[in-house]
Design a protein around this motif. Structure first.
Motif, mmCIF file in Angstrom:
data_model
loop_
_atom_site.group_PDB
_atom_site.id
_atom_site.type_symbol
_atom_site.label_atom_id
_atom_site.label_comp_id
_atom_site.label_asym_id
_atom_site.label_seq_id
_atom_site.Cartn_x
_atom_site.Cartn_y
_atom_site.Cartn_z
ATOM 1 N N THR A 337 0.817 -1.223 0.000
ATOM 2 C CA THR A 337 0.000 0.000 0.000
ATOM 3 C C THR A 337 0.848 1.270 0.000
ATOM 4 O O THR A 337 0.305 2.370 0.140
ATOM 5 C CB THR A 337 -0.945 0.005 1.222
ATOM 6 O OG1 THR A 337 -0.176 -0.115 2.421
ATOM 7 C CG2 THR A 337 -1.933 -1.145 1.145
ATOM 8 N N THR A 338 2.155 1.106 -0.177
ATOM 9 C CA THR A 338 3.038 2.283 -0.250
ATOM 10 C C THR A 338 3.754 2.291 -1.608
ATOM 11 O O THR A 338 3.228 2.834 -2.576
ATOM 12 C CB THR A 338 4.044 2.276 0.912
ATOM 13 O OG1 THR A 338 4.740 1.009 0.956
ATOM 14 C CG2 THR A 338 3.335 2.489 2.234
ATOM 15 N N THR A 339 4.906 1.670 -1.672
ATOM 16 C CA THR A 339 5.682 1.645 -2.917
ATOM 17 C C THR A 339 4.889 1.086 -4.085
ATOM 18 O O THR A 339 4.953 1.603 -5.205
ATOM 19 C CB THR A 339 6.958 0.803 -2.724
ATOM 20 O OG1 THR A 339 7.698 1.312 -1.619
ATOM 21 C CG2 THR A 339 7.835 0.838 -3.970
ATOM 22 N N PHE A 340 4.123 0.028 -3.834
ATOM 23 C CA PHE A 340 3.476 -0.690 -4.930
ATOM 24 C C PHE A 340 1.968 -0.445 -5.013
ATOM 25 O O PHE A 340 1.234 -1.240 -5.595
ATOM 26 C CB PHE A 340 3.777 -2.192 -4.806
ATOM 27 C CG PHE A 340 5.247 -2.482 -4.805
ATOM 28 C CD1 PHE A 340 6.005 -2.290 -5.949
ATOM 29 C CD2 PHE A 340 5.893 -2.906 -3.645
ATOM 30 C CE1 PHE A 340 7.368 -2.529 -5.949
ATOM 31 C CE2 PHE A 340 7.249 -3.152 -3.640
ATOM 32 C CZ PHE A 340 7.998 -2.954 -4.791
ATOM 33 N N ALA A 341 1.521 0.636 -4.430
ATOM 34 C CA ALA A 341 0.098 0.972 -4.507
ATOM 35 C C ALA A 341 -0.278 1.340 -5.941
ATOM 36 O O ALA A 341 0.433 2.085 -6.609
ATOM 37 C CB ALA A 341 -0.212 2.130 -3.566
#
Length: 379
Positions: A337-341
């Protein structure tokens, strides 16, 4: 949980009479084997890589839809050239949808399968544009309790591609990257990864608003290919970063050649680097997409130490081995849910994905627009 006896799955067929047909077909509910699970697909993205099986070489500008709801059928004409290219798939009904996520609602008796029962998992294995999908438990990526299927729908294609670009860079001895179509969902992920890992990245976009968006994200090197000063700006960025490896999502046209030219011009700035055979450092461009379907044009003027080739995620993962693949998958879940959101502009049902006006929108592959199919949604 009691499952229905049948479910709907999207299939793509090219007929002998030169017509592409995309429709939802009723299939019997599968019974999972010892080490298999049945996943109720709740979210599955439409990636450019899905278009090949969905539409092939059909003329989508002339596509049309008939019927309503689950009985909607999309058709499009196929040219003689397209029929020649797709000769091997004529008459075959092919399932579509590379990746997705959902809840495991049935499982075989194997320990690995039983351990996934009731869990939300991300899956990749084709045929995801469906209400349900039966596949080996080993192909499932369990998500964390706080993750939803929507969070995990795009866990494989874009995240693993971006991570594998950096793995390729390291394995082949390069130290920095060039990436085209850099404002895409994948491009934004690659920027976040490179910033976290301290890797220099040169971003190539087509519009100034895309450049502004990436700079707002912290990107240092952004070049607009529509700028009059593109060649000089790209050469400067390549010189500053030392990039000798590029991943090109466009495929066609002369962009790969222009990148190699910039790499050679940057290398020539190093004192004593001149040679009649060009710079010694190997310059490599990998074509991993086909946003531009025109021929790839190479205007050779970059010495003899260069290469242009194709790059495909499954092939790379097979070459890298299971340990590397497992390490990359773990990072995806940890940073889901951060880098790969992933950010979606539209959420549609399976039936809506067959409506010609909607198809023309997602077929356009417009940067910044990403469609998510929610198979359990009515429509």
């Amino acid at each position: 949980m009691s499952l229905p006896q049948t479910y709907r799955q999207m299939l793509s067929t090219v007929s002998e009479d030169a017509e592409l047909r995309l429709e939802l077909t009723e299939r019997p509910m599968p019974t999972p084997g010892e080490d298999e699970v049945v996943v109720e697909i709740e979210a599955t993205p439409i990636n450019p890589s899905d278009h090949g099986v969905m539409f092939g070489w059909a003329n989508m500008a002339e596509c049309s839809s008939t019927g309503e709801g689950d009985d909607t059928v999309l058709t499009a004409p196929v040219s003689p050239q397209g029929m020649a290219v797709m000769k091997a798939r004529i008459g075959q009904s092919l399932p579509v949808g590379n990746e997705g996520a959902g809840t495991v609602v049935a499982a075989g008796n194997g320990a690995g399968a039983q351990a996934l029962l009731g869990k939300v998992v991300a899956v990749m294995g084709g045929g995801m544009y469906a209400h349900y999908r039966c596949l080996p438990a080993a192909m499932c990526l369990p998500l964390k309790p706080e993750h939803t299927a929507r969070d995990g729908a795009s866990s494989f294609v874009n995240p693993l591609t971006a991570l594998s670009m950096l793995e390729t860079m390291r394995m082949e001895g390069h130290t920095a990257l060039v990436h085209t179509a850099a404002a895409s969902n994948l491009g934004q992920m690659l920027n976040r990864i490179c910033q976290d890992d301290g890797v220099e990245l040169v971003n190539i976009v087509r519009r100034e608003e895309q450049a502004d968006m990436l700079r707002a994200m912290g990107a240092k090197h952004v070049c607009n290919s529509s700028s009059e000063n593109f060649a000089a700006e790209l050469t400067n960025a390549v010189h500053e970063t030392g990039a000798t490896l590029a991943f090109d999502a466009t495929g066609g046209g002369d962009l790969a050649s222009r990148i190699l030219t910039a790499m050679e011009a940057a290398a020539a700035r190093t004192p004593g680097a001149y040679s009649i055979y060009g710079s010694v450092a190997h310059k490599q461009v990998y074509l991993y997409g086909g946003l531009d379907v025109s021929p790839t044009i190479l205007t050779r003027g970059y010495g003899m130490a260069w290469g242009v080739g194709g790059w495909l995620l499954p092939n790379f993962l097979a070459k890298a081995g299971p340990e590397v693949a497992d390490r990359l998958r773990k990072r995806v879940v940890d940073e889901l849910t951060t880098t790969f959101a992933s950010h979606y502009t539209d959420e549609i049902s399976l039936a809506e994905a067959l409506q010609s006006d909607i198809v023309k929108r997602y077929y356009a592959k417009t940067t910044g627009e990403k469609f998510l199919i929610c198979p359990q949604k009515g429509g």
